[in-house]
Design an enzyme around this catalytic site. Structure first.
Site, short mmCIF file in Angstrom:
data_model
loop_
_atom_site.label_atom_id
_atom_site.label_comp_id
_atom_site.label_asym_id
_atom_site.label_seq_id
_atom_site.Cartn_x
_atom_site.Cartn_y
_atom_site.Cartn_z
N SER A 1 0.75 -1.21 -0.01
CA SER A 1 0.11 0.03 -0.21
C SER A 1 0.90 1.25 -0.12
O SER A 1 1.72 1.21 -0.79
CB SER A 1 -0.91 -0.12 1.16
OG SER A 1 -1.95 0.85 1.10
N ASP B 1 -5.62 -3.88 -2.47
CA ASP B 1 -4.59 -3.38 -1.45
C ASP B 1 -3.75 -4.87 -0.81
O ASP B 1 -4.75 -5.86 -0.29
CB ASP B 1 -5.16 -2.67 -0.44
CG ASP B 1 -4.10 -2.10 0.76
OD1 ASP B 1 -3.08 -2.78 1.05
OD2 ASP B 1 -4.08 -0.80 0.78
#
Length: 313
Positions: A40, A154
């Site tokens: 991320s 993610d």
């Protein structure tokens, strides 16, 4: 001869600016970063560093204020409330260009989740920007990324602190930076909350008006109020979803740490900023630097400590 470090940068949205400070601390103390694995925001900061553009990123990040941030987030008001991310990554592209991961001077891994196959995916080749986007597509908040027929979200869904990709580099130390650390009693300046909330609402609305091309001077008050309510409702929903996501990530990180403990864990408290508070870049970078220096002191002490966090003493 410099000691080498494999650096693991965890997920945590705006708190990721603390990664910049940790990197600064490591470099100042003479450590050579030879490998980065990130998830991320950790993949974004790690990729920018691997591309040799961290200084430029820092200058831009520290220039952001609330209005600039909310314009940057480009929320899709009527598409489920997703943050598209186009504006943010266009800026990242201007800073670093469009390098391939395999062209970077150090080993880099961006960790995402292959949603359809329900498994972790490591980007170690291919377009760096696309790997960052895939790794940071927070479910129900940031739009998923489709590449070569696969849909990615993610990496924090399965691995918010990707230690395993760093092992093969054979560095002297594996240093992991966890952005979902235990909440701490942080000394914060007193703020008039009503003013802060009003300023934030104004920032949302300025961004919404620009996105939709609305002009409040026109005779469209009913439509303006409808859009304004939709924007605020969507934003509140995103905040709630992110809190749930971060709770999940905190538990997952503990499992990863138990299975593959790094030589040093630097823990950033999750209450230091909200997930969207990118306008706090300067203080987060400084905080990361201070934490990093104290962590390195622990690492270099006669009796090194695995876990380091500056206590309020």
């Amino acid at each position: 001869m410099k000691k080498t470090v494999s650096l693991v940068l965890g997920s945590g949205a705006a708190r990721g600016n603390a990664h910049v400070g940790v990197i600064q601390a490591l470099e100042e103390r003479g450590y050579e970063i030879v490998s980065i694995s990130g998830c991320s925001i950790g993949a974004i900061i790690g990729g920018v560093y691997a591309a040799g553009k961290l200084k430029e990123y820092r200058e831009w990040a520290e220039s952001l204020d609330k209005v600039k941030v909310f314009k940057l987030l480009d929320m899709s008001l009527f598409g489920g409330g997703y943050i598209k991310g186009d504006r943010f990554f266009e800026k990242i592209k201007k800073i670093i260009g469009e390098p391939a991961i395999e062209s970077l001077p150090i080993s880099f891994t961006s960790v995402a989740v292959d949603l359809l196959n329900q498994k972790e995916f490591w980007f170690q080749r291919g377009d760096l920007i696309e790997s960052m986007r895939a790794s940071s597509a927070i479910p129900s908040i940031v739009a998923p990324v489709t590449l070569n027929g696969q849909t990615y979200v993610d990496g924090g869904v399965l691995n918010p602190l990707p230690i395993v990709p760093s092992i093969s580099a054979g560095a002297d130390y594996i240093v992991a930076v966890d952005l979902n650390g235990p909440m701490a009693d942080l000394t914060q300046p007193k703020v008039d909350k009503s003013i802060e909330d009003e300023n934030t609402k104004s920032a949302w609305w300025l961004s919404a008006k620009e996105f939709l091309g609305l002009d409040q001077s026109e005779n469209n008050e009913a439509e303006v109020e409808k859009v304004k309510k939709n924007y605020s409702d969507n934003w509140g929903r995103l905040q709630t979803i992110n809190m749930m996501f971060e709770t999940m990530q905190e538990s997952l990180a503990q499992y990863k740490l138990a299975g593959y403990p790094p030589d040093l864990l630097i823990s950033i408290p999750k209450n230091i900023s909200g997930f969207y508070e990118f306008w706090k870049a300067k203080e987060l970078i400084e905080f990361g630097y201070e934490v990093g220096i104290k962590a390195i002191d622990d690492l270099e002490s006669p009796i090194p400590r695995y876990h380091s966090f500056p206590k309020n003493s």
